[in-house]
Enzyme design. Structure first.
Site, PDB file in Angstrom:
ATOM      1  N   ASP A  69       0.845  -1.202   0.000  1.00 42.91           N
ATOM      2  CA  ASP A  69       0.000   0.000   0.000  1.00 42.91           C
ATOM      3  C   ASP A  69       0.879   1.251   0.000  1.00 42.91           C
ATOM      4  O   ASP A  69       0.376   2.372  -0.114  1.00 42.91           O
ATOM      5  CB  ASP A  69      -1.003  -0.015   1.160  1.00 42.91           C
ATOM      6  CG  ASP A  69      -0.333  -0.055   2.518  1.00 42.91           C
ATOM      7  OD1 ASP A  69       0.912  -0.088   2.572  1.00 42.91           O
ATOM      8  OD2 ASP A  69      -1.055  -0.063   3.530  1.00 42.91           O
ATOM      9  N   SER A  70       2.195   1.055   0.067  1.00 44.42           N
ATOM     10  CA  SER A  70       3.119   2.172  -0.150  1.00 44.42           C
ATOM     11  C   SER A  70       2.964   2.702  -1.574  1.00 44.42           C
ATOM     12  O   SER A  70       3.521   3.747  -1.908  1.00 44.42           O
ATOM     13  CB  SER A  70       4.569   1.743   0.101  1.00 44.42           C
ATOM     14  OG  SER A  70       4.890   0.616  -0.698  1.00 44.42           O
ATOM     15  N   ASP A 108      -0.915  -6.400  -0.617  1.00 41.21           N
ATOM     16  CA  ASP A 108      -1.064  -5.770   0.699  1.00 41.21           C
ATOM     17  C   ASP A 108      -2.537  -5.421   0.926  1.00 41.21           C
ATOM     18  O   ASP A 108      -3.145  -4.760   0.082  1.00 41.21           O
ATOM     19  CB  ASP A 108      -0.244  -4.474   0.685  1.00 41.21           C
ATOM     20  CG  ASP A 108       0.349  -4.132   2.024  1.00 41.21           C
ATOM     21  OD1 ASP A 108       0.170  -4.901   2.977  1.00 41.21           O
ATOM     22  OD2 ASP A 108       1.033  -3.088   2.094  1.00 41.21           O
ATOM     23  N   LYS A 138      -0.539  -9.604   2.657  1.00 39.33           N
ATOM     24  CA  LYS A 138       0.101  -9.072   3.860  1.00 39.33           C
ATOM     25  C   LYS A 138      -0.906  -8.180   4.573  1.00 39.33           C
ATOM     26  O   LYS A 138      -1.709  -7.514   3.924  1.00 39.33           O
ATOM     27  CB  LYS A 138       1.346  -8.258   3.493  1.00 39.33           C
ATOM     28  CG  LYS A 138       2.038  -7.620   4.710  1.00 39.33           C
ATOM     29  CD  LYS A 138       3.342  -6.983   4.357  1.00 39.33           C
ATOM     30  CE  LYS A 138       3.224  -5.564   3.879  1.00 39.33           C
ATOM     31  NZ  LYS A 138       2.575  -4.626   4.829  1.00 39.33           N
ATOM     32  N   GLU A 140      -1.290  -5.589   8.352  1.00 31.32           N
ATOM     33  CA  GLU A 140      -0.586  -4.950   9.464  1.00 31.32           C
ATOM     34  C   GLU A 140      -1.257  -5.261  10.793  1.00 31.32           C
ATOM     35  O   GLU A 140      -2.496  -5.325  10.863  1.00 31.32           O
ATOM     36  CB  GLU A 140      -0.569  -3.424   9.273  1.00 31.32           C
ATOM     37  CG  GLU A 140       0.264  -2.981   8.089  1.00 31.32           C
ATOM     38  CD  GLU A 140       0.355  -1.457   7.985  1.00 31.32           C
ATOM     39  OE1 GLU A 140      -0.110  -0.737   8.900  1.00 31.32           O
ATOM     40  OE2 GLU A 140       0.904  -0.985   6.972  1.00 31.32           O
ATOM     41  N   GLU A 207       9.116  -3.555  10.859  1.00 37.29           N
ATOM     42  CA  GLU A 207       9.437  -2.228  10.318  1.00 37.29           C
ATOM     43  C   GLU A 207       9.876  -1.271  11.417  1.00 37.29           C
ATOM     44  O   GLU A 207       9.204  -1.135  12.446  1.00 37.29           O
ATOM     45  CB  GLU A 207       8.217  -1.652   9.567  1.00 37.29           C
ATOM     46  CG  GLU A 207       8.504  -0.269   8.992  1.00 37.29           C
ATOM     47  CD  GLU A 207       7.550   0.177   7.888  1.00 37.29           C
ATOM     48  OE1 GLU A 207       6.652  -0.596   7.510  1.00 37.29           O
ATOM     49  OE2 GLU A 207       7.730   1.309   7.416  1.00 37.29           O
TER      50      GLU A 207
HETATM   51  O1  KIV Z   1       3.526  -1.124   1.717  1.00 36.00           O
HETATM   52  C1  KIV Z   1       4.733  -1.415   1.794  1.00 36.00           C
HETATM   53  O2  KIV Z   1       5.544  -1.119   0.921  1.00 36.00           O
HETATM   54  C2  KIV Z   1       5.168  -2.139   2.977  1.00 36.00           C
HETATM   55  C3  KIV Z   1       6.634  -2.400   3.117  1.00 36.00           C
HETATM   56  C4  KIV Z   1       7.331  -1.188   3.540  1.00 36.00           C
HETATM   57  C5  KIV Z   1       6.909  -3.550   3.994  1.00 36.00           C
HETATM   58  O3  KIV Z   1       4.380  -2.470   3.799  1.00 36.00           O
END
Ligand code: KIV
Length: 290
Positions: A69-70, A108, A138, A140, A207
């Site tokens: 989600d970055s 994500d 993934k 959080e 992180e």
């Molecule tokens: O969204 C992302 O890029 C991340 C990484 C920094 C692990 O969660």
């Protein structure tokens, strides 16, 4: 090619099994990553948000690509990761899967798409697997997302967990700060990692965590840890690709190592193109049809 330059090229490519190819033309799986942990083999993960860049990383042998989600701040122009939607990430994840052959592609789960309930998490994860073709997702959080992790794994979805700094909580945290400092926070992080492993996560991102603590977590759990700003003691390392390749504008955090200066390279190419057009240098005969 001289013997010396061929030796240099060979040593530039990690010799480890994850990078050498699985030999079967299949994608990297959670079993490959579990084996890497058992055998002490470190691996690299990068974010990817489009097919072409993902293809470059796949050809470079990066075994795991995260459609993070970055993408919010590094691809879609938002200030942080919070506004990113499932539709946006599923579309980017599909492109990354189509652009790659052997990397495991992880989608994500964006903010608001899994926190409500295990069934919400499963609905979202199913979109990443069915519509985009991801091999895993993934999410959080520590203990608070254990029911989601359990439900996903039981339904057949491999889950990478993410603890330490969790950027989706930036509005509660009031900014991005190092997590796990002090005995109480450190013990909580270790116990979260163990609980996530027990719930069935196949790996955990750590992180912005002190290096000593990340190394301790990595030694105390059996699944791979993936560090970002967490020192050298984790089993794998992840970087946001635009940070790693020098495309991100402005400063990058201390933990980022920039391996290229793409912002300068692309800017120079764009300026040279514009100048050629303005001066009538491009297109010339060699770029014209008759
Ligand atoms: O969204 C992302 O890029 C991340 C990484 C920094 C692990 O969660």
């Amino acid at each position: 090619m001289s013997a010396a330059s061929s030796a240099t090229q060979e040593s530039a490519q990690p010799k480890l099994s994850l990078y050498g190819g699985t030999g079967t033309g299949r994608r990297i799986t959670v079993r490959d990553l579990a084996k890497a942990k058992r055998e002490g083999e470190k691996w690299a993960m990068l974010t990817a948000y489009d097919a072409l860049t993902a293809g470059v990383f796949d050809e470079a042998g990066i075994p795991v690509l995260l459609v993070g989600d970055s993408a919010g701040n590094n691809h879609l122009g938002y200030e942080n990761t919070v506004p990113v939607t499932v539709d946006q990430l599923v579309m980017l994840a599909g492109a990354v899967v189509r652009g790659t052959k052997r990397a495991m592609v992880i989608g994500d789960l964006p903010f608001g798409s899994y926190q409500s309930s295990p069934s919400q998490a499963l609905d979202t994860a199913a979109r990443f697997l069915k519509e985009a073709g991801c091999g895993a997702v993934k999410l959080e959080g520590g203990r608070r997302v254990l029911p989601q992790v359990e439900a996903l794994v039981q339904a057949g979805v491999p889950v990478m967990a993410h603890i330490g700094l969790t950027p989706q909580s930036v509005n509660v945290l009031g900014g991005y700060r190092i997590a796990g400092r002090g005995d109480e926070e450190a013990e909580k992080l270790i116990s979260d990692a163990k609980a996530l492993q027990h719930a069935g996560a196949f790996a955990i991102v750590l992180e912005l965590v002190p290096a000593e603590l990340a190394a301790r977590v990595s030694a105390e759990i059996e699944i791979p840890t993936v560090g970002i700003g967490a020192g050298s003691g984790t089993d794998a390392q992840v970087l946001v690709w635009t940070d790693m390749a020098g495309l991100t504008p402005g400063g990058v955090p201390k933990f980022v190592k920039q391996y290229a200066d793409l912002r300068t390279v692309l800017g120079e190419a764009a300026r040279a193109f514009a100048s050629d057009v303005v001066h009538g240098v491009y297109p010339d005969e060699s770029h014209s049809y008759h």
